[in-house]
Scaffold this motif. Structure first.
Motif, PDB file in Angstrom:
ATOM      1  N   SER A  50      -2.160   4.061  -4.484  1.00 26.59           N
ATOM      2  CA  SER A  50      -2.166   5.105  -5.520  1.00 26.59           C
ATOM      3  C   SER A  50      -3.389   5.999  -5.388  1.00 26.59           C
ATOM      4  N   LYS A  51      -4.542   5.384  -5.133  1.00 28.90           N
ATOM      5  CA  LYS A  51      -5.773   6.152  -4.977  1.00 28.90           C
ATOM      6  C   LYS A  51      -5.704   7.065  -3.767  1.00 28.90           C
ATOM      7  N   LEU A  52      -5.209   6.534  -2.667  1.00 22.14           N
ATOM      8  CA  LEU A  52      -5.098   7.339  -1.451  1.00 22.14           C
ATOM      9  C   LEU A  52      -4.102   8.483  -1.631  1.00 22.14           C
ATOM     10  N   ALA A  77      -3.190   9.918  -4.468  1.00 19.98           N
ATOM     11  CA  ALA A  77      -3.713  10.900  -5.419  1.00 19.98           C
ATOM     12  C   ALA A  77      -4.808  11.757  -4.796  1.00 19.98           C
ATOM     13  N   SER A  78      -5.604  11.170  -3.920  1.00 24.04           N
ATOM     14  CA  SER A  78      -6.752  11.887  -3.352  1.00 24.04           C
ATOM     15  C   SER A  78      -6.394  12.703  -2.108  1.00 24.04           C
ATOM     16  N   TYR A  79      -5.508  12.149  -1.272  1.00 25.42           N
ATOM     17  CA  TYR A  79      -5.272  12.782   0.027  1.00 25.42           C
ATOM     18  C   TYR A  79      -3.802  13.083   0.316  1.00 25.42           C
ATOM     19  N   GLY A  80      -2.907  12.797  -0.619  1.00 28.70           N
ATOM     20  CA  GLY A  80      -1.502  13.086  -0.408  1.00 28.70           C
ATOM     21  C   GLY A  80      -0.708  11.851  -0.015  1.00 28.70           C
ATOM     22  N   ALA A  81       0.611  11.991   0.003  1.00 25.08           N
ATOM     23  CA  ALA A  81       1.513  10.866   0.242  1.00 25.08           C
ATOM     24  C   ALA A  81       1.395  10.305   1.652  1.00 25.08           C
ATOM     25  N   GLN A  82       0.846  11.066   2.583  1.00 25.63           N
ATOM     26  CA  GLN A  82       0.705  10.571   3.955  1.00 25.63           C
ATOM     27  C   GLN A  82      -0.440   9.574   4.096  1.00 25.63           C
ATOM     28  N   ALA A  83      -1.419   9.629   3.196  1.00 26.35           N
ATOM     29  CA  ALA A  83      -2.644   8.839   3.343  1.00 26.35           C
ATOM     30  C   ALA A  83      -2.394   7.334   3.426  1.00 26.35           C
ATOM     31  N   PRO A  84      -1.549   6.724   2.582  1.00 27.61           N
ATOM     32  CA  PRO A  84      -1.316   5.279   2.714  1.00 27.61           C
ATOM     33  C   PRO A  84      -0.760   4.880   4.077  1.00 27.61           C
ATOM     34  N   PHE A  85       0.088   5.737   4.649  1.00 27.55           N
ATOM     35  CA  PHE A  85       0.645   5.434   5.969  1.00 27.55           C
ATOM     36  C   PHE A  85      -0.432   5.540   7.045  1.00 27.55           C
ATOM     37  N   ILE A 109       0.832  -1.208   0.000  1.00 27.62           N
ATOM     38  CA  ILE A 109       0.000   0.000   0.000  1.00 27.62           C
ATOM     39  C   ILE A 109       0.864   1.254   0.000  1.00 27.62           C
ATOM     40  N   THR A 110       2.020   1.198   0.650  1.00 30.87           N
ATOM     41  CA  THR A 110       2.862   2.389   0.776  1.00 30.87           C
ATOM     42  C   THR A 110       3.810   2.597  -0.399  1.00 30.87           C
ATOM     43  N   ILE A 111       3.924   1.621  -1.300  1.00 35.40           N
ATOM     44  CA  ILE A 111       4.820   1.780  -2.454  1.00 35.40           C
ATOM     45  C   ILE A 111       4.513   3.053  -3.253  1.00 35.40           C
ATOM     46  N   PRO A 112       3.238   3.317  -3.622  1.00 34.89           N
ATOM     47  CA  PRO A 112       2.961   4.557  -4.374  1.00 34.89           C
ATOM     48  C   PRO A 112       3.364   5.819  -3.619  1.00 34.89           C
TER      49      PRO A 112
END
Length: 240
Positions: free
Chosen positions: A172-174, A176-184, A32-35
């Motif tokens: 990638s969706k997270l 794109a929608s909420y910024g690079a912090q969102a997957p974490f 999940i954090t790769i993007p």
């Protein structure tokens, strides 16, 4: 003293769901954090430190960060698993989930302060937390038998494959929608929920070998020697 062998117990649905969530997190935390890491190192939204570097160095830095975590996990997971078998699987899983949560929280802070070092440390810590995955799988294997074992273990493959298949797309969706912090944030939430569920459930009593050195791998190999030999002989004479 070595505990007497205990028969497998049928795990309640709540316990199964919790174990599968923990197994999912062990793989999803990476995929999940790769993007997010791609965005932080290889795009126009990269960290300020990365922006000042040539693209070749940024790619090398990205590759180093992404490859170091699996290496750390590969090296330390067997030792963590040995401690779980010697003492308490539930306790070690809980510690791993706390470590994973810290590993997901540090990159969030690293993005705020634009620190590659903190980002790197967070990724390393998170790789240690992923040791909860094989321990959860061991609980499933020890408490299933017959046709039930094949079903439960096949679902492990389904959960891990789902994390590998849908993790990058979700990340990638997270991002794109909420910024690079969102997957974490998403992985941090899964870790916290898994930890809360783990404290609620009661796991079957496990067989432990108190006198074994957790840093030694010769003892478990000796205990499994007869089974390994039988399996090898069976494979050699298996009809084709």
């Amino acid at each position: 003293m070595r505990n007497q062998h205990r028969t497998a117990q049928q795990l309640p649905l709540f316990t199964l769901i919790t174990l599968y969530i923990i197994i999912f997190l062990g793989s999803a935390g990476f995929f999940i954090t790769i993007p997010a890491y791609v965005s932080l190192f290889l795009t126009d939204h990269s960290l300020e430190f990365a922006k000042s570097m040539p693209i070749e160095q940024r790619r090398m830095l990205f590759g180093t960060v992404m490859s170091a975590a699996p290496f750390i996990s590969m090296f330390f997971t067997p030792f963590i698993a040995r401690f779980a078998d010697k003492f308490s699987r539930k306790t070690v899983i809980a510690i791993c989930l706390v470590i994973a949560a810290i590993g997901f929280a540090l990159p969030i802070y690293a993005i705020v302060v634009s620190s590659v070092i903190i980002l790197f440390v967070g990724n390393m810590i998170n790789s240690l937390g992923s040791a909860s995955q094989p321990i959860a799988q061991a609980i499933l294997a020890d408490n299933s038998e017959g046709k039930n074992k094949a079903t439960l273990m096949s679902l492990v493959a389904v959960v891990v494959t789902a994390a590998m298949s849908f993790g990058p797309a979700l990340g990638s969706k997270l991002s794109a929608s909420y910024g690079a912090q969102a997957p974490f944030y998403a992985c941090l939430l899964i870790a916290i929920v898994s930890l809360a569920l783990l404290f609620i459930l009661r796991l079957p009593i496990q067989n432990t070998v108190k006198e074994e050195n957790p840093f030694s791998f010769t003892e478990p190999l000796k205990r499994s020697q007869k089974r390994i030999i039988k399996l090898s002989v069976y494979c050699v004479y298996l009809p084709v």
